[in-house]
Design an enzyme around this catalytic site. Structure first.
Site, PDB file in Angstrom:
ATOM      1  N   GLN A  73     111.927  56.666  15.976  1.00  0.00           N
ATOM      2  CA  GLN A  73     111.198  57.596  15.105  1.00  0.00           C
ATOM      3  C   GLN A  73     112.064  58.512  14.241  1.00  0.00           C
ATOM      4  OE1 GLN A  73     107.894  61.195  15.304  1.00  0.00           O
ATOM      5  NE2 GLN A  73     108.291  60.081  17.156  1.00  0.00           N
ATOM      6  N   LYS A 131     126.443  41.914  15.042  1.00  0.00           N
ATOM      7  CA  LYS A 131     127.582  41.539  15.888  1.00  0.00           C
ATOM      8  C   LYS A 131     128.119  40.148  15.512  1.00  0.00           C
ATOM      9  CE  LYS A 131     126.334  44.643  19.566  1.00  0.00           C
ATOM     10  NZ  LYS A 131     125.317  44.905  20.560  1.00  0.00           N
ATOM     11  N   GLU A 195     112.576  62.386  21.918  1.00  0.00           N
ATOM     12  CA  GLU A 195     111.815  63.549  21.474  1.00  0.00           C
ATOM     13  C   GLU A 195     111.760  64.727  22.465  1.00  0.00           C
ATOM     14  OE1 GLU A 195     109.870  64.296  18.597  1.00  0.00           O
ATOM     15  OE2 GLU A 195     109.529  66.173  19.633  1.00  0.00           O
ATOM     16  N   ASP A 224     111.898  64.463  16.850  1.00  0.00           N
ATOM     17  CA  ASP A 224     112.129  63.238  16.079  1.00  0.00           C
ATOM     18  C   ASP A 224     111.827  63.451  14.591  1.00  0.00           C
ATOM     19  OD1 ASP A 224     112.978  61.693  18.165  1.00  0.00           O
ATOM     20  OD2 ASP A 224     111.029  60.821  18.595  1.00  0.00           O
ATOM     21  N   GLY A 303     104.033  85.996  15.304  1.00  0.00           N
ATOM     22  CA  GLY A 303     104.373  86.804  14.131  1.00  0.00           C
ATOM     23  C   GLY A 303     103.920  88.232  14.339  1.00  0.00           C
ATOM     24  N   GLY A 304     103.907  88.985  13.266  1.00  0.00           N
ATOM     25  CA  GLY A 304     103.532  90.394  13.367  1.00  0.00           C
ATOM     26  C   GLY A 304     102.028  90.633  13.386  1.00  0.00           C
TER      27      GLY A 304
HETATM   28  N1  COA Z   1     122.211  43.353  15.394  1.00  0.00           N
HETATM   29  C1  COA Z   1     122.826  43.340  16.583  1.00  0.00           C
HETATM   30  N2  COA Z   1     122.802  44.384  17.435  1.00  0.00           N
HETATM   31  C2  COA Z   1     122.104  45.471  17.040  1.00  0.00           C
HETATM   32  C3  COA Z   1     121.444  45.536  15.800  1.00  0.00           C
HETATM   33  C4  COA Z   1     121.516  44.414  14.962  1.00  0.00           C
HETATM   34  N3  COA Z   1     120.915  44.391  13.779  1.00  0.00           N
HETATM   35  N4  COA Z   1     120.848  46.746  15.695  1.00  0.00           N
HETATM   36  C5  COA Z   1     121.123  47.402  16.829  1.00  0.00           C
HETATM   37  N5  COA Z   1     121.886  46.630  17.627  1.00  0.00           N
HETATM   38  C6  COA Z   1     122.423  46.959  18.937  1.00  0.00           C
HETATM   39  C7  COA Z   1     123.504  48.019  18.832  1.00  0.00           C
HETATM   40  O1  COA Z   1     124.729  47.462  18.447  1.00  0.00           O
HETATM   41  C8  COA Z   1     123.496  48.594  20.218  1.00  0.00           C
HETATM   42  O2  COA Z   1     124.210  47.741  21.072  1.00  0.00           O
HETATM   43  P1  COA Z   1     125.467  48.240  21.974  1.00  0.00           P
HETATM   44  O3  COA Z   1     124.903  49.275  22.892  1.00  0.00           O
HETATM   45  O4  COA Z   1     125.887  47.003  22.645  1.00  0.00           O
HETATM   46  O5  COA Z   1     126.473  48.824  21.070  1.00  0.00           O
HETATM   47  C9  COA Z   1     122.012  48.531  20.553  1.00  0.00           C
HETATM   48  O6  COA Z   1     121.431  47.539  19.730  1.00  0.00           O
HETATM   49  C10 COA Z   1     121.272  49.816  20.224  1.00  0.00           C
HETATM   50  O7  COA Z   1     121.774  50.826  20.969  1.00  0.00           O
HETATM   51  P2  COA Z   1     121.118  52.267  21.033  1.00  0.00           P
HETATM   52  O8  COA Z   1     120.985  52.888  19.707  1.00  0.00           O
HETATM   53  O9  COA Z   1     121.917  53.054  22.015  1.00  0.00           O
HETATM   54  O10 COA Z   1     119.644  51.962  21.523  1.00  0.00           O
HETATM   55  P3  COA Z   1     118.925  52.321  22.891  1.00  0.00           P
HETATM   56  O11 COA Z   1     117.605  51.643  22.840  1.00  0.00           O
HETATM   57  O12 COA Z   1     119.776  52.051  24.063  1.00  0.00           O
HETATM   58  O13 COA Z   1     118.694  53.922  22.801  1.00  0.00           O
HETATM   59  C11 COA Z   1     118.001  55.923  21.674  1.00  0.00           C
HETATM   60  C12 COA Z   1     117.701  54.446  21.972  1.00  0.00           C
HETATM   61  C13 COA Z   1     116.969  56.415  20.692  1.00  0.00           C
HETATM   62  C14 COA Z   1     117.930  56.741  22.958  1.00  0.00           C
HETATM   63  C15 COA Z   1     119.415  56.040  21.065  1.00  0.00           C
HETATM   64  O14 COA Z   1     119.495  55.210  19.958  1.00  0.00           O
HETATM   65  C16 COA Z   1     119.781  57.447  20.646  1.00  0.00           C
HETATM   66  O15 COA Z   1     120.099  58.299  21.461  1.00  0.00           O
HETATM   67  N6  COA Z   1     119.775  57.716  19.335  1.00  0.00           N
HETATM   68  C17 COA Z   1     120.211  58.963  18.775  1.00  0.00           C
HETATM   69  C18 COA Z   1     119.167  60.026  18.940  1.00  0.00           C
HETATM   70  C19 COA Z   1     117.841  59.631  18.380  1.00  0.00           C
HETATM   71  O16 COA Z   1     117.700  59.279  17.244  1.00  0.00           O
HETATM   72  N7  COA Z   1     116.824  59.755  19.236  1.00  0.00           N
HETATM   73  C20 COA Z   1     115.445  59.684  18.816  1.00  0.00           C
HETATM   74  C21 COA Z   1     114.917  58.361  18.736  1.00  0.00           C
HETATM   75  S1  COA Z   1     113.290  58.514  18.122  1.00  0.00           S
END
Ligand code: COA
Length: 484
Positions: A73, A131, A195, A224, A303-304
């Protein structure tokens, strides 16, 4: 702004920029004439005002191209806003899977969820395995053709993909790299955040809810969507700065920071606590002492002008039959007359705001005895007739059906090839010369070939080779479906 517009931009660039020193020289050599200020010189470098009718001179961010590497999000809400403003958002997704939200909270079997479709309108979708060596090559080409890379992966993910700041900056020194992370640099920077974690870490939860209850998260996605909004502001500012410096920069929005920015009035109150009780909090009137930190204040206004949520006619069966009622000081007399308490206008216990503070509970109970005799919409109509600020508690059903929100394009119905018609929230920012047309969210990889060919210039033969390489198609043996 991306490379493709260079020729056009050069062509339309006014000659004034090159003439600036001449203007200064002339001013110096003619006593009495004003020296041309930097600001005036900059203004003279702008194109002539468009002669096109308002709303027909394109959109604010036309020509800006975004490499949209966002998911869930916080990131998508940012890029959707930029897309609403006219930016060309190319959303990069993992082949075969895509943004995890495509399959989360699914309501229509086999169709992209509302979670996804309501956050990814007006974008194009391209699938690339980041990748895969060929995938990396395509990404590098995209970097050269885009103005902004937006991402909200977990900490370190972009670097692990090889897309470090140094790499991106070398490929395209004009590129802005914008990120959402849970926390800024410090002890928690490596943490993944969703979030409600941000709501808690940003100070919102500890100050939301009722004093006697636990901390509460709010339904509005301030962690978010709130951070996405902050990031959009950062990106647009960086684009503006780039017009002067010619170079990109990194833009970081930590969700904790974004939430704190929205909860700043509570940090205000934390500091006020040192100087005595927070008299506008109803706990003060109730004689409950304050502790070390800002307490939860229920429905106090913050607020006030004291306010509270009051029952309206039908509250026994309708969970949303309530109104917010603000006892704004300048219209206190009108409130007293309306609720049948004209004597309160002169009674020293009620006549002034400080006198009323310790009696707010009783005052709101008295007003509620009146609001309970009216529907929330009647309260709205009657009170606004007297300039009294009130707000009906609108349910999401009422909002979805509200004609005025449809008329302004804040709630929009769009059609989608697999899920049919759905409602989305249009652009909440209305501009007189940049009109938003809300379009449906893309299907997974819907624009892959279009982007490869038309944006990146790959030939049909090259596209066929890319396809065969597996860089843009799902792996033979599908990885465990995250999005199921
Ligand atoms: N091709 C290949 N791999 C891909 C890809 C693509 N097009 N797009 C994403 N990926 C892979 C990434 O390389 C990563 O792999 P790795 O861990 O081996 O490096 C993985 O998909 C995504 O990792 P991540 O972003 O950590 O996702 P997650 O599902 O584990 O965590 C969150 C989700 C939201 C917790 C995390 O992304 C986060 O903390 N984000 C920052 C804060 C944020 O925006 N939070 C709010 C979300 S609404």
């Amino acid at each position: 702004m991306a490379t493709r517009n260079k020729a056009k931009a050069m062509k339309s660039r006014p000659k004034a920029a090159g003439k600036r020193p001449v203007a200064k020289k002339t001013a110096k050599s003619q006593p009495g004439r004003k020296v041309v200020s930097k600001r005036a010189a900059a203004a003279s470098a702008l194109p002539k005002p468009s002669s096109k009718p308002w709303g027909q001179a394109g959109r604010a961010l036309d020509g800006v191209r975004i490499l949209d590497f966002t998911h869930v999000q916080a990131g998508p809400t940012c890029t959707q806003l930029l897309a609403y403003m006219g930016a060309d958002c190319i959303k990069v997704e993992r082949p075969g899977a895509g943004d995890i939200t495509r399959g989360q909270l699914r309501d229509v079997k086999g169709a992209d969820s509302l979670y996804f479709t309501m956050l990814n309108g007006n974008k194009r979708s391209i699938t690339i395995d980041s990748k895969h060596p060929k995938g990396r090559e395509i990404l590098d080409r995209l970097i050269k053709h885009c103005d902004v890379l937006v991402e909200n992966f977990g900490p370190g993910t972009l670097d692990r993909m090889g897309l470090t700041w140094e790499h991106v900056n070398k490929l395209n020194p004009r590129m802005i790299v914008a990120s959402v992370k849970g926390f800024g640099p410090g002890p928690y920077e490596d943490c993944k955040v969703y979030e409600n974690v941000a709501q808690c870490a940003g100070g919102a939860a500890s100050t939301t809810g009722f004093r006697e209850g636990p901390p509460l998260v709010t339904g509005a996605q301030i962690g978010d969507s709130g951070t996405g909004l902050h990031l959009a502001f950062g990106i647009v500012s960086a684009l503006y700065q780039r017009m002067r410096t010619g170079r990109g920069q990194r833009v970081l929005c930590a969700m904790q920071d974004g939430v704190l920015n929205l909860a700043r009035v509570k940090l205000r109150d934390q500091q006020r606590l040192k100087h005595g009780p927070l008299t506008e909090y109803s706990q003060h009137g109730e004689g409950v002492p304050f502790g070390q930190a800002v307490p939860r204040a229920g429905n106090d206004s913050g607020g006030g002008q004291p306010g509270w949520i009051l029952k309206c006619k039908g509250w026994e069966t309708d969970p949303d039959a309530y109104t917010y009622f603000i006892t704004q000081a300048p219209i206190w007399g009108a409130i007293c007359d309306l609720i049948g308490k004209p004597d309160w206008k002169t009674d020293p216990d009620y006549a002034t705001p400080p006198a009323r503070l310790p009696r707010l509970k009783h005052i709101f109970a008295t007003i509620e005895a009146w609001t309970k005799t009216k529907t929330k919409f009647e309260v709205m109509e009657i009170c606004n007739g007297h300039d009294i600020p009130v707000g009906p508690i609108l349910s999401m059903k009422e909002i979805a059906e509200e004609k005025s929100l449809r008329d302004t394009g804040t709630v929009v119905e769009v059609d989608h090839p697999t899920r049919g018609k759905y409602l989305t929230v249009g652009n909440p920012v209305k501009m007189s010369d940049s009109i938003t047309e809300v379009k449906r969210a893309p299907l997974l990889g819907e624009h892959t070939e279009e982007v490869l060919g038309k944006v990146l210039g790959y030939t049909a033969k090259e596209i066929a080779e890319i396809k065969a390489s597996g860089a843009i198609t799902p792996p033979e043996k599908p990885a465990k479906a995250e999005a199921a």
